[in-house]
Design a protein around this motif. Structure first.
Motif, PDB file in Angstrom:
ATOM      1  N   UNK A  72      -1.250  44.334 -22.236  1.00  0.00           N
ATOM      2  CA  UNK A  72      -2.387  43.067 -21.935  1.00  0.00           C
ATOM      3  C   UNK A  72      -3.042  43.774 -23.427  1.00  0.00           C
ATOM      4  N   UNK A  73      -2.372  42.840 -24.071  1.00  0.00           N
ATOM      5  CA  UNK A  73      -2.913  42.509 -25.931  1.00  0.00           C
ATOM      6  C   UNK A  73      -2.123  43.252 -26.098  1.00  0.00           C
ATOM      7  N   UNK A  74      -2.859  44.497 -26.885  1.00  0.00           N
ATOM      8  CA  UNK A  74      -2.226  45.118 -27.533  1.00  0.00           C
ATOM      9  C   UNK A  74      -2.074  46.369 -26.747  1.00  0.00           C
ATOM     10  N   UNK A  75      -2.420  46.592 -25.526  1.00  0.00           N
ATOM     11  CA  UNK A  75      -1.948  47.589 -24.541  1.00  0.00           C
ATOM     12  C   UNK A  75      -0.858  47.903 -23.830  1.00  0.00           C
ATOM     13  N   UNK A  76      -0.332  48.772 -23.045  1.00  0.00           N
ATOM     14  CA  UNK A  76       1.303  48.410 -22.673  1.00  0.00           C
ATOM     15  C   UNK A  76       1.231  49.770 -21.472  1.00  0.00           C
ATOM     16  N   UNK A  77       1.167  49.243 -20.753  1.00  0.00           N
ATOM     17  CA  UNK A  77       0.508  49.972 -19.464  1.00  0.00           C
ATOM     18  C   UNK A  77       2.671  50.859 -18.620  1.00  0.00           C
ATOM     19  N   UNK A  78       2.899  51.711 -18.152  1.00  0.00           N
ATOM     20  CA  UNK A  78       3.909  52.178 -18.203  1.00  0.00           C
ATOM     21  C   UNK A  78       3.988  52.331 -17.077  1.00  0.00           C
ATOM     22  N   UNK A  79       5.130  52.672 -16.019  1.00  0.00           N
ATOM     23  CA  UNK A  79       4.746  52.842 -15.019  1.00  0.00           C
ATOM     24  C   UNK A  79       4.384  54.653 -14.315  1.00  0.00           C
ATOM     25  N   UNK A  80       4.515  55.618 -15.266  1.00  0.00           N
ATOM     26  CA  UNK A  80       3.910  56.914 -15.669  1.00  0.00           C
ATOM     27  C   UNK A  80       2.365  57.061 -15.526  1.00  0.00           C
ATOM     28  N   UNK A  81       2.160  55.604 -16.232  1.00  0.00           N
ATOM     29  CA  UNK A  81       0.565  55.517 -16.623  1.00  0.00           C
ATOM     30  C   UNK A  81      -0.508  54.374 -15.911  1.00  0.00           C
ATOM     31  N   UNK A  82       0.342  54.315 -14.443  1.00  0.00           N
ATOM     32  CA  UNK A  82      -0.298  54.210 -13.464  1.00  0.00           C
ATOM     33  C   UNK A  82      -1.837  54.884 -13.086  1.00  0.00           C
ATOM     34  N   UNK A  83      -1.682  55.799 -13.444  1.00  0.00           N
ATOM     35  CA  UNK A  83      -3.904  56.259 -13.720  1.00  0.00           C
ATOM     36  C   UNK A  83      -4.670  55.187 -14.325  1.00  0.00           C
ATOM     37  N   UNK A  84      -3.899  54.235 -14.809  1.00  0.00           N
ATOM     38  CA  UNK A  84      -5.293  53.248 -15.673  1.00  0.00           C
ATOM     39  C   UNK A  84      -5.330  52.633 -14.705  1.00  0.00           C
ATOM     40  N   UNK A  85      -4.135  51.990 -13.637  1.00  0.00           N
ATOM     41  CA  UNK A  85      -4.440  50.728 -12.658  1.00  0.00           C
ATOM     42  C   UNK A  85      -5.609  51.717 -11.850  1.00  0.00           C
TER      43      UNK A  85
END
Length: 477
Positions: A72-85
């Motif tokens: 999302x623009x400058x943000x990159x979410x990896x699988x181990x960071x699912x807590x963001x979702x």
């Protein structure tokens, strides 16, 4: 509902078609703006470009299922960071609770996808077939060349909207320009065509034919929202103490005793749900505000005050019946329940922002190889083996050094690397086989287990992270 539909032996009443009349006013204008903005975001967002380097598509918003990442623009979410979702979903739920407790079903009336697309379908239907009276007349008329031409034209436009809706969705999961070329030349993956077909069908059926039935029968929110509302919630209602008894305001005996409502049914004719707000609060009401616009327009024409149908709170009914002004809007909006929802929503949001800014661009996971637990070399050295995954979340290749602590007790070797240096490609995870050895006769070699920390150093940026594990010696079980 016709008399045949009221047969008590029937379990299902056939749907009566609804033909909402065009209306103008502040709430209708607000709905036009929201429809334009939300549809514009949905259709255009995949086409926004964002430089992500040579290894990734230059797309601002991308759901990369193949590599299990979200951009999302400058943000990159990896699988181990699912807590963001998970945090965003919690914020969405709390936001829905907040707006419902303050303003009723404002989500349903203005921003729900079902409402937005139904508005779009009704708009095109009105352009092609005419306003309410013409559409009713067309519905009741027999099939002739004129009716067939209008229906075919309408279905063609509806189908185009539905295909665009399904097509826009798949562009979020791959590079939009590339996928469009593949779709046109019939080289895209069958999953893309299947997804477009399914979403085209659902958009056409839900927005074109089922419409209000989705809100009444399929959506669970009308049945849940009551728990979010109380007597201070602002929702659409009819001031019956001012409008009753209804009647035409003609110069006749008893006309002066009538209320402000002239029983014109304008509020009913514009309602996309086909309900009469004068019957009180109903499950089907989505609080879209169109009945307010219609009633205010009539009140102005007959010289009566606006607000016969309006956003109001149940707690103000007694005051208004007694001729007193209602409480200020801010007292309805800012109360303990809404303040609590706002505080929770803000806390989750702040937590996500803090987590986003403090997270590291590198990460490491360590998995000890348990078969065997350790190996005794020819000189008596005890060796443990670990699978170390190095995650480089940056858009360029990086050189990393793997080391251990305490360094005076152990020696480390990385398979295929010199001096523990490994190069990881951009936006990639590299698996490394790491050997940690304890000299013969040392405390670590003889003990059952010894605490061990494996460090990962980004040589260029001089940032590092670690993972704790254990080293198994001769007495390990």
């Amino acid at each position: 509902m016709s008399s045949t539909d009221q047969d008590p032996d029937r379990l299902y009443a056939a749907r009566e078609p609804i033909f909402p009349r065009r209306v103008s006013g502040r709430y209708r204008t607000l709905k036009w703006w929201i429809m334009g903005i939300t549809l514009g975001i949905y259709y255009l967002l995949p086409w926004l470009r964002w430089d992500r380097g040579p290894s990734m598509p230059d797309q601002a918003v991308l759901i990369d299922l193949a590599n299990r990442r979200f951009f999302f623009f400058w943000i990159e979410i990896w699988p181990h960071e699912f807590y963001f979702v998970a945090g965003l979903l919690i914020m969405a739920g709390l936001g829905l609770f907040l707006f419902t407790s303050a303003l009723g079903r404002v989500w349903c009336g203005y921003t729900c996808p079902q409402t937005v697309w139904t508005d779009l379908f009704i708009l095109t239907e009105r352009w092609i077939e005419g306003d309410r009276n013409r559409r009713i007349k067309l519905w009741k008329s027999g099939w002739d060349a004129h009716k067939i031409r209008l229906r075919v034209t309408k279905m063609a436009v509806w189908l185009a909207i539905s295909v665009a809706t399904g097509g826009a969705w798949v562009f979020y999961f791959a590079d939009a320009p590339t996928l469009l070329g593949e779709l046109v030349t019939l080289r895209a993956h069958p999953v893309a065509y299947t997804t477009i077909l399914v979403l085209t069908a659902t958009t056409l059926v839900l927005g074109g034919f089922m419409r209000e039935q989705v809100c009444i029968y399929m959506c669970p929110w009308p049945r849940i929202q009551a728990a979010m509302m109380d007597e201070d919630t602002l929702t659409i209602g009819y001031r019956d103490w001012r409008g009753e008894p209804r009647g035409k305001h003609r110069k006749a005996e008893g006309a002066e005793t009538l209320g402000d409502c002239i029983d014109c049914n304008a509020c009913v004719n514009v309602c996309p749900m086909g309900i009469d707000i004068r019957d009180g609060q109903q499950l089907a009401c989505i609080t879209c505000g169109l009945c307010i616009d219609a009633c205010d327009e009539v009140m102005e024409k007959i010289g009566k005050p606006r607000g016969l149908v309006d956003y109001m709170a149940l707690s103000d009914e007694g005051r208004e019946r007694a001729g007193q002004p209602p409480k200020p809007v801010w007292k309805h909006v800012f109360r303990i329940r809404t303040i609590l929802y706002t505080a929770l929503w803000s806390a989750v949001g702040v937590g996500l922002i803090v987590a986003l800014f403090v997270r590291s661009d590198i990460d490491i996971t360590v998995s000890p190889v348990r078969n065997p637990t350790y190996v005794t070399l020819s000189d008596g050295t005890i060796r443990n083996t670990y699978d170390v995954r190095v995650r480089n979340m940056q858009g360029e290749s990086r050189l990393f050094q793997i080391s251990v602590q305490p360094s005076d007790l152990f020696r480390v070797e990385v398979e295929g690397a010199r001096n523990g240096l490994v190069e990881v490609p951009p936006d990639a995870i590299e698996l490394n086989r790491v050997y940690v050895m304890a000299p013969p006769g040392s405390a670590a070699a003889s003990a059952q287990s010894t605490d061990l920390r494996i460090w990962l150093l980004d040589v260029e940026a001089d940032t590092r992270t670690y993972k704790d594990t254990v080293f198994n010696g001769r007495n390990a079980r």
